[in-house]
Design an enzyme around this catalytic site. Sequence first.
Site, PDB file in Angstrom:
ATOM      1  N   ASP A   1     -12.339  -9.261   0.627  1.00  0.00           N
ATOM      2  CA  ASP A   1     -13.586  -8.527   1.213  1.00  0.00           C
ATOM      3  C   ASP A   1     -14.986  -8.635   0.116  1.00  0.00           C
ATOM      4  O   ASP A   1     -15.926  -8.780   0.996  1.00  0.00           O
ATOM      5  CB  ASP A   1     -13.173  -7.354   1.416  1.00  0.00           C
ATOM      6  CG  ASP A   1     -12.309  -6.937   2.465  1.00  0.00           C
ATOM      7  OD1 ASP A   1     -11.892  -8.137   3.085  1.00  0.00           O
ATOM      8  OD2 ASP A   1     -11.812  -5.893   2.944  1.00  0.00           O
TER       9      ASP A   1
ATOM     10  N   ARG B   1      -6.162 -14.515   4.261  1.00  0.00           N
ATOM     11  CA  ARG B   1      -5.459 -14.044   3.095  1.00  0.00           C
ATOM     12  C   ARG B   1      -4.603 -14.923   2.293  1.00  0.00           C
ATOM     13  O   ARG B   1      -4.223 -14.519   1.016  1.00  0.00           O
ATOM     14  CB  ARG B   1      -4.714 -12.869   3.616  1.00  0.00           C
ATOM     15  CG  ARG B   1      -5.878 -11.738   3.912  1.00  0.00           C
ATOM     16  CD  ARG B   1      -5.768 -10.653   2.880  1.00  0.00           C
ATOM     17  NE  ARG B   1      -4.402  -9.847   2.796  1.00  0.00           N
ATOM     18  CZ  ARG B   1      -4.264  -8.785   3.543  1.00  0.00           C
ATOM     19  NH1 ARG B   1      -4.903  -8.244   4.340  1.00  0.00           N
ATOM     20  NH2 ARG B   1      -2.977  -8.394   3.221  1.00  0.00           N
TER      21      ARG B   1
ATOM     22  N   SER C   1     -23.965 -23.950  23.798  1.00  0.00           N
ATOM     23  CA  SER C   1     -22.890 -23.601  23.000  1.00  0.00           C
ATOM     24  C   SER C   1     -23.010 -22.481  22.044  1.00  0.00           C
ATOM     25  O   SER C   1     -24.336 -22.719  21.373  1.00  0.00           O
ATOM     26  CB  SER C   1     -21.752 -24.869  22.810  1.00  0.00           C
ATOM     27  OG  SER C   1     -22.297 -25.335  21.522  1.00  0.00           O
TER      28      SER C   1
ATOM     29  N   GLY D   1     -23.037 -22.489  11.142  1.00  0.00           N
ATOM     30  CA  GLY D   1     -24.143 -22.704  11.968  1.00  0.00           C
ATOM     31  C   GLY D   1     -24.041 -21.879  13.309  1.00  0.00           C
ATOM     32  O   GLY D   1     -24.317 -22.162  14.305  1.00  0.00           O
TER      33      GLY D   1
ATOM     34  N   ASN E   1     -10.491  -1.371  -3.778  1.00  0.00           N
ATOM     35  CA  ASN E   1     -10.846   0.126  -3.636  1.00  0.00           C
ATOM     36  C   ASN E   1      -9.720   0.950  -3.841  1.00  0.00           C
ATOM     37  O   ASN E   1      -9.700   2.019  -4.683  1.00  0.00           O
ATOM     38  CB  ASN E   1     -11.607   0.291  -2.496  1.00  0.00           C
ATOM     39  CG  ASN E   1     -13.139   0.211  -2.508  1.00  0.00           C
ATOM     40  OD1 ASN E   1     -13.529   0.605  -3.640  1.00  0.00           O
ATOM     41  ND2 ASN E   1     -13.606  -0.025  -1.399  1.00  0.00           N
TER      42      ASN E   1
ATOM     43  N   GLY F   1     -13.012  -8.244   6.998  1.00  0.00           N
ATOM     44  CA  GLY F   1     -13.969  -7.543   6.132  1.00  0.00           C
ATOM     45  C   GLY F   1     -13.778  -6.307   6.737  1.00  0.00           C
ATOM     46  O   GLY F   1     -14.638  -5.705   7.755  1.00  0.00           O
TER      47      GLY F   1
ATOM     48  N   ARG G   1       0.838  -1.206  -0.083  1.00  0.00           N
ATOM     49  CA  ARG G   1      -0.014   0.138   0.015  1.00  0.00           C
ATOM     50  C   ARG G   1       0.998   1.239  -0.075  1.00  0.00           C
ATOM     51  O   ARG G   1       1.731   1.412   1.104  1.00  0.00           O
ATOM     52  CB  ARG G   1      -0.774   0.066   1.294  1.00  0.00           C
ATOM     53  CG  ARG G   1      -1.791  -1.339   1.599  1.00  0.00           C
ATOM     54  CD  ARG G   1      -2.857  -1.101   2.524  1.00  0.00           C
ATOM     55  NE  ARG G   1      -3.120  -2.436   3.067  1.00  0.00           N
ATOM     56  CZ  ARG G   1      -4.225  -3.104   2.687  1.00  0.00           C
ATOM     57  NH1 ARG G   1      -5.030  -2.852   1.770  1.00  0.00           N
ATOM     58  NH2 ARG G   1      -4.412  -3.906   3.246  1.00  0.00           N
TER      59      ARG G   1
HETATM   60  O1  F6P Z   1      -8.858  -5.865   2.296  1.00  0.00           O
HETATM   61  C1  F6P Z   1      -8.385  -6.926   2.705  1.00  0.00           C
HETATM   62  C2  F6P Z   1      -7.992  -6.975   4.095  1.00  0.00           C
HETATM   63  O2  F6P Z   1      -7.774  -8.238   4.460  1.00  0.00           O
HETATM   64  C3  F6P Z   1      -9.133  -6.426   5.203  1.00  0.00           C
HETATM   65  O3  F6P Z   1     -10.254  -7.585   5.227  1.00  0.00           O
HETATM   66  C4  F6P Z   1      -8.504  -6.245   6.228  1.00  0.00           C
HETATM   67  O4  F6P Z   1      -9.194  -5.123   6.990  1.00  0.00           O
HETATM   68  C5  F6P Z   1      -7.140  -5.468   5.689  1.00  0.00           C
HETATM   69  O5  F6P Z   1      -7.247  -6.326   4.589  1.00  0.00           O
HETATM   70  C6  F6P Z   1      -6.142  -5.755   6.677  1.00  0.00           C
HETATM   71  O6  F6P Z   1      -5.012  -5.233   6.019  1.00  0.00           O
HETATM   72  P1  F6P Z   1      -3.396  -5.475   6.293  1.00  0.00           P
HETATM   73  O7  F6P Z   1      -2.842  -6.814   5.791  1.00  0.00           O
HETATM   74  O8  F6P Z   1      -2.732  -4.383   5.758  1.00  0.00           O
HETATM   75  O9  F6P Z   1      -3.428  -5.308   7.961  1.00  0.00           O
END
Ligand code: F6P
Length: 324
Positions: free
Chosen positions: A129, A257, A217, A187, A104, A172, A73
């Site tokens: 996301d 991820r 639970s 569930g 985005n 998210g 980034r």
């Molecule tokens: O945009 C994908 C995402 O995994 C989001 O769900 C999360 O908020 C963010 O990236 C985390 O970013 P980083 O890996 O920079 O901490």
Amino acid sequence: MMKRIAVFTSGGDSPGMNACIRAVVRTAVYHGIEVYGIMRGYSGMIKGEFVRLDSASVANTIQKGGTILKSARSQKFTTKEGRQQAFDQLVNNGIEGLIAIGGNGTFTGATIFEQEFGIPTVGAPGTIDNDLYGTDYTIGYDTAVNTALEAIDKIRDTADSHDRCFFVEVMGRDSGYIAIPCAIGGGAEIVMVPETQMSTESVIDTLQSSWQRSKTSFIVVVAEGEVEGNAQIVAQRVKEAIPQLDTRVTVIGHIQRGGSPSAADRMLASQIGIAAVEGLLNGMRNVMAGIMNRQLVYTPFHDTIYKKKLINQSFMRMVEILSV
Ligand code: F6P
């Protein structure tokens, strides 16, 4: 006709990015276009980190998680000076068009860049996301949901053994797209997502009434971007209200991820990679390739960024019905 294009990945990585890079490279080769990879997204563009790619460079990558081009980034790209340097690098390397794989932030950068310097870009939605307007699913979403779901299944085992209430936080940043299928498929008793503004008080009420119905639970799935607070905060408030509840918190985190992309993600990434290059070669710019209702569509970056992809409210009702 363009002679040389470049592809990069930017923002949070997602499973299937490599499958998309592979499709981009091979589509360019198929059309007789030279293709370069830009390392580390906009950061690498500014520094001139370009690598020539050919068909062999992307062999044995379709099944791999992460991104072979790495991701970042970039703060510097948000400045005019940074974008000027990136433009100079592209010109010096003869690059006439870009394929941006990201979310985005990536498309916001590409839009400004095109307005200032006229470099055409076509986007591919690469984010777990699934919060981008203009595609039913983003590349990596399906894999991430399945990863989270696998974790929730395991949490359920221990929740059940110990009669506990687990608050499970899934990723998210601004959306409940990951949380909802995890709740339905796992569930869960409750799902908290930023889109619905469920209060912690109503979570407490639901848990209390489930407790009275002899449930022992519970799984509460909390989206990372939940407005009431993260899973830790919600769990703490619930514990204060129902002290007899044995609560635990699990943040699933970045394992969502990584990993090998699912079949659905490989298919989507491949389709979109081809469409992105062919769109660019056909004169498209500032659009994202996506699949909506099984049809290939190109949506202006502006809409992917500013139009909200709404969640299906009936899914919330499903969680309620199925946890009775
Ligand atoms: O945009 C994908 C995402 O995994 C989001 O769900 C999360 O908020 C963010 O990236 C985390 O970013 P980083 O890996 O920079 O901490």
